[in-house]
Design an enzyme around this catalytic site. Structure first.
Site, PDB file in Angstrom:
ATOM      1  CG  ASP A  96       4.080  -4.444  12.341  1.00  0.00           C
ATOM      2  OD1 ASP A  96       3.576  -3.810  11.395  1.00  0.00           O
ATOM      3  OD2 ASP A  96       3.666  -5.554  12.708  1.00  0.00           O
ATOM      4  CD  GLU A 118      -0.703  -3.452  16.004  1.00  0.00           C
ATOM      5  OE1 GLU A 118       0.253  -3.471  15.214  1.00  0.00           O
ATOM      6  OE2 GLU A 118      -1.886  -3.564  15.629  1.00  0.00           O
ATOM      7  CD  GLU A 132       6.018  -6.449   8.068  1.00  0.00           C
ATOM      8  OE1 GLU A 132       6.769  -7.456   8.024  1.00  0.00           O
ATOM      9  OE2 GLU A 132       5.484  -5.975   7.044  1.00  0.00           O
ATOM     10  CG  HIS A 205      -0.125  -7.462   2.545  1.00  0.00           C
ATOM     11  ND1 HIS A 205      -1.037  -7.958   3.432  1.00  0.00           N
ATOM     12  CD2 HIS A 205       0.749  -6.727   3.267  1.00  0.00           C
ATOM     13  CE1 HIS A 205      -0.732  -7.521   4.649  1.00  0.00           C
ATOM     14  NE2 HIS A 205       0.352  -6.785   4.578  1.00  0.00           N
ATOM     15  NE  ARG A 207       8.340  -4.845   1.931  1.00  0.00           N
ATOM     16  CZ  ARG A 207       8.722  -4.020   0.968  1.00  0.00           C
ATOM     17  NH1 ARG A 207       9.788  -4.296   0.262  1.00  0.00           N
ATOM     18  NH2 ARG A 207       8.069  -2.905   0.731  1.00  0.00           N
ATOM     19  CG  HIS A 238      -1.259  -4.932  -1.144  1.00  0.00           C
ATOM     20  ND1 HIS A 238      -0.351  -4.174  -1.844  1.00  0.00           N
ATOM     21  CD2 HIS A 238      -1.136  -4.552   0.157  1.00  0.00           C
ATOM     22  CE1 HIS A 238       0.299  -3.382  -0.997  1.00  0.00           C
ATOM     23  NE2 HIS A 238      -0.161  -3.583   0.227  1.00  0.00           N
TER      24      HIS A 238
HETATM   25  C1  UD1 Z   1       3.253  -2.314   4.094  1.00  0.00           C
HETATM   26  C2  UD1 Z   1       3.961  -2.687   5.396  1.00  0.00           C
HETATM   27  C3  UD1 Z   1       3.345  -3.935   5.990  1.00  0.00           C
HETATM   28  C4  UD1 Z   1       1.843  -3.794   6.116  1.00  0.00           C
HETATM   29  C5  UD1 Z   1       1.241  -3.374   4.792  1.00  0.00           C
HETATM   30  C6  UD1 Z   1      -0.214  -3.108   4.943  1.00  0.00           C
HETATM   31  C7  UD1 Z   1       6.347  -2.221   5.553  1.00  0.00           C
HETATM   32  C8  UD1 Z   1       7.706  -2.649   5.209  1.00  0.00           C
HETATM   33  N1  UD1 Z   1       5.366  -2.985   5.099  1.00  0.00           N
HETATM   34  O1  UD1 Z   1       3.500  -3.374   3.189  1.00  0.00           O
HETATM   35  O2  UD1 Z   1       3.895  -4.148   7.273  1.00  0.00           O
HETATM   36  O3  UD1 Z   1       1.317  -5.036   6.495  1.00  0.00           O
HETATM   37  O4  UD1 Z   1       1.867  -2.174   4.347  1.00  0.00           O
HETATM   38  O5  UD1 Z   1      -0.890  -3.105   3.728  1.00  0.00           O
HETATM   39  O6  UD1 Z   1       6.158  -1.215   6.177  1.00  0.00           O
HETATM   40  N2  UD1 Z   1       1.027   0.416  -3.470  1.00  0.00           N
HETATM   41  C9  UD1 Z   1       0.256   1.240  -4.267  1.00  0.00           C
HETATM   42  N3  UD1 Z   1      -0.686   2.018  -3.642  1.00  0.00           N
HETATM   43  C10 UD1 Z   1      -0.901   2.008  -2.312  1.00  0.00           C
HETATM   44  C11 UD1 Z   1      -0.116   1.149  -1.530  1.00  0.00           C
HETATM   45  C12 UD1 Z   1       0.853   0.367  -2.125  1.00  0.00           C
HETATM   46  O7  UD1 Z   1       0.412   1.282  -5.477  1.00  0.00           O
HETATM   47  O8  UD1 Z   1      -1.776   2.734  -1.820  1.00  0.00           O
HETATM   48  C13 UD1 Z   1       2.059  -0.441  -4.143  1.00  0.00           C
HETATM   49  C14 UD1 Z   1       3.298   0.362  -4.546  1.00  0.00           C
HETATM   50  O9  UD1 Z   1       3.803  -0.153  -5.754  1.00  0.00           O
HETATM   51  C15 UD1 Z   1       4.251   0.067  -3.396  1.00  0.00           C
HETATM   52  C16 UD1 Z   1       3.908  -1.376  -3.097  1.00  0.00           C
HETATM   53  O10 UD1 Z   1       2.483  -1.450  -3.236  1.00  0.00           O
HETATM   54  O11 UD1 Z   1       5.590   0.249  -3.773  1.00  0.00           O
HETATM   55  C17 UD1 Z   1       4.316  -1.895  -1.748  1.00  0.00           C
HETATM   56  O12 UD1 Z   1       3.955  -1.007  -0.704  1.00  0.00           O
HETATM   57  P1  UD1 Z   1       4.774  -1.076   0.680  1.00  0.00           P
HETATM   58  O13 UD1 Z   1       4.211  -0.098   1.643  1.00  0.00           O
HETATM   59  O14 UD1 Z   1       6.228  -1.034   0.408  1.00  0.00           O
HETATM   60  O15 UD1 Z   1       4.530  -2.551   1.151  1.00  0.00           O
HETATM   61  P2  UD1 Z   1       3.216  -3.267   1.656  1.00  0.00           P
HETATM   62  O16 UD1 Z   1       3.272  -4.677   1.182  1.00  0.00           O
HETATM   63  O17 UD1 Z   1       2.027  -2.458   1.369  1.00  0.00           O
HETATM   64  N1  UDP Z   2      -8.778  -3.875   4.724  1.00  0.00           N
HETATM   65  C1  UDP Z   2      -9.542  -2.973   3.986  1.00  0.00           C
HETATM   66  N2  UDP Z   2      -9.813  -3.246   2.675  1.00  0.00           N
HETATM   67  C2  UDP Z   2      -9.345  -4.348   2.058  1.00  0.00           C
HETATM   68  C3  UDP Z   2      -8.526  -5.253   2.793  1.00  0.00           C
HETATM   69  C4  UDP Z   2      -8.268  -4.977   4.127  1.00  0.00           C
HETATM   70  O1  UDP Z   2      -9.996  -1.962   4.525  1.00  0.00           O
HETATM   71  O2  UDP Z   2      -9.629  -4.541   0.871  1.00  0.00           O
HETATM   72  C5  UDP Z   2      -8.469  -3.566   6.140  1.00  0.00           C
HETATM   73  C6  UDP Z   2      -8.715  -4.665   7.157  1.00  0.00           C
HETATM   74  O3  UDP Z   2     -10.023  -4.620   7.682  1.00  0.00           O
HETATM   75  C7  UDP Z   2      -7.679  -4.349   8.226  1.00  0.00           C
HETATM   76  C8  UDP Z   2      -6.531  -3.752   7.441  1.00  0.00           C
HETATM   77  O4  UDP Z   2      -7.081  -3.328   6.204  1.00  0.00           O
HETATM   78  O5  UDP Z   2      -8.175  -3.354   9.113  1.00  0.00           O
HETATM   79  C9  UDP Z   2      -5.442  -4.760   7.237  1.00  0.00           C
HETATM   80  O6  UDP Z   2      -4.518  -4.275   6.339  1.00  0.00           O
HETATM   81  P1  UDP Z   2      -3.391  -5.165   5.716  1.00  0.00           P
HETATM   82  O7  UDP Z   2      -3.818  -6.581   5.699  1.00  0.00           O
HETATM   83  O8  UDP Z   2      -3.036  -4.530   4.415  1.00  0.00           O
HETATM   84  O9  UDP Z   2      -2.160  -4.915   6.672  1.00  0.00           O
HETATM   85  P2  UDP Z   2      -1.628  -5.611   8.021  1.00  0.00           P
HETATM   86  O10 UDP Z   2      -2.718  -5.580   9.021  1.00  0.00           O
HETATM   87  O11 UDP Z   2      -1.171  -6.977   7.662  1.00  0.00           O
HETATM   88  O12 UDP Z   2      -0.472  -4.765   8.403  1.00  0.00           O
END
Ligand code: UD1
Ligand code: UDP
Length: 367
Positions: A96, A118, A132, A205, A207, A238
């Site tokens: 999602d 999924e 999502e 984490h 939004r 995160h």
């Molecule tokens: C995204 C997904 C969310 C998922 C999550 C898993 C969307 C809208 N959101 O949210 O559904 O649960 O990933 O973790 O698709 N960043 C880094 N390095 C990284 C990753 C992120 O620096 O490797 C920082 C960046 O500043 C980035 C911010 O995190 O802009 C947010 O990342 P983003 O993918 O927009 O949102 P998530 O909260 O990670």
């Molecule tokens: N996870 C990881 N390292 C971490 C935190 C989470 O590998 O420090 C894994 C966790 O086991 C799960 C996935 O990341 O498989 C979940 O990711 P996240 O919570 O970021 O996203 P969501 O599932 O909410 O989309």
């Protein structure tokens, strides 16, 4: 030989797609391509490196503090070129995220069939989680195949009018990855650090939790930490700057709470299994906690994984400080309440989801 392209871009997508990439490549029935959007960067490559996946394409869309517009338009512009060049027969997307949504939209515009891994998770409140719930409904709308992790997810899809023959119940591929990662003789400095205390694992984490809900969570957790001197809390944080700013401003230096960088997935899985309690607003962690039978408080007001609530291993706390505080305190303060939640279950999968997806594709979609 038909060409299947898997497109994903965030940490959880990669964790859930890794076993499927491996399974599909092993079979040699299809030509397999991997395109990552790079919605995440370090967190994505942490997983790709671990599983030895070298993407054929990396759209590298991530920006610091990216907006939903940045991710969506970045993917639409760049993925169009890849789809034009490769002309895949089928594109597989997971879950999602905005990656899944923007990929599905690109494929829809280009009349390329989509398989949704999924599929069928629903809260039926388009704002929870945001964005999502919209993303997964939109992906479902344009998918040819729906790989539903549970019977409830299948029921949701049938209620929306999807053809029964387009749905396959597989379990969640997250459990394939989890099962393969668990070690009986695992150790880690965090486990040594927690020695003699109850280890609480925290992640946050989402939004829609930015702002007041994060503050409520962190203040509630701080109160619990002050009250129970036999707990230690580890928070693999995160990289999102907004999450970090809030956490660092509320959790001042403490010898019993450690904020650490995101863990490698095999470390995370093993630390989960050694934890006493999990506090999280994550989606995937709810599935993994259910498999492990690890009592988990879901720091949200709704979940699309209600199977875990029904099974008794997950509890929704809501997002107000007092309700979060009470939910955690009840579990830490009462063995009876805690033990009621110690319930390992295969409601979200038994570790064979990738195999079931590959079997379905071989039967229904190979030459
Ligand atoms: C995204 C997904 C969310 C998922 C999550 C898993 C969307 C809208 N959101 O949210 O559904 O649960 O990933 O973790 O698709 N960043 C880094 N390095 C990284 C990753 C992120 O620096 O490797 C920082 C960046 O500043 C980035 C911010 O995190 O802009 C947010 O990342 P983003 O993918 O927009 O949102 P998530 O909260 O990670
Ligand atoms: N996870 C990881 N390292 C971490 C935190 C989470 O590998 O420090 C894994 C966790 O086991 C799960 C996935 O990341 O498989 C979940 O990711 P996240 O919570 O970021 O996203 P969501 O599932 O909410 O989309």
């Amino acid at each position: 030989m038909k060409k299947i392209m898997l497109v994903f871009g965030t940490r959880p997508d990669a964790i859930k797609m890794a076993p499927l990439v491996k399974e599909l490549k092993k079979r040699n029935t299809f030509q397999i391509l991997v395109c990552v959007t790079g919605q995440h960067q370090e967190m994505l490559y942490q997983v790709l490196d671990r599983y030895g996946i070298s993407p054929d394409y990396d759209l590298s869309v991530m920006k610091e503090n990216q907006s939903l517009f940045d991710i969506t338009t970045g993917i639409l512009d760049r993925l169009k070129i890849v789809v034009e060049e490769e002309k895949p027969d089928l594109v597989l997307v997971q879950g999602d995220t905005s990656t899944a949504f923007a990929t599905a939209l690109t494929c829809f515009y280009m009349k390329t069939p989509i398989g949704h891994i999924e599929a069928g998770l629903r809260t039926n409140n388009v704002l929870l989680p945001f964005p999502e719930e919209f993303n997964r409904q939109a992906v479902g709308l344009v998918s040819k195949y729906h790989f539903a992790p549970t019977e409830l997810a299948k029921e949701n899809l049938l209620n929306e009018g999807k053809e029964e023959t387009s749905i396959c119940v597989t379990g969640n591929t997250s459990i394939d990855t989890l099962k393969a990662n668990l070690l009986s003789d695992y150790n880690h400095p965090i486990i040594d650090w927690a020695d003699g205390n109850r280890l609480v694992l925290l992640t946050a984490h989402r939004r829609e939790n930015m702002g007041a809900p994060f503050k409520n969570m962190f203040y509630a957790i701080k109160r619990v930490l002050d009250e129970f001197d036999d707990i230690k809390i580890v928070f693999p944080i995160h990289p999102n700057p907004i999450v970090r700013e809030t956490a660092f401003s509320i959790f001042k230096k403490s010898s019993r709470l450690k904020i650490i960088e995101p863990l490698e997935v095999h470390d995370f899985h093993n630390i989960m299994s050694k934890s006493y309690l999990i506090l999280t607003d994550s989606g995937g962690i709810q599935e993994e906690a259910a498999f492990l039978g690890k009592p988990t408080i879901v720091l949200r007001s709704a979940t699309e994984r209600s199977e875990g609530i029904d099974a008794g291993v997950l509890k929704l706390s809501g997002i107000e400080e007092e309700e979060i505080y009470n939910a955690i305190k009840t579990l830490l303060g009462s063995n009876v309440e805690y033990e009621k939640m110690l319930k390992p279950s295969i409601i979200f999968g038994d570790g064979l989801a990738s195999k079931k997806i590959a079997d379905f594709l071989e039967i229904n979609y190979s030459d």
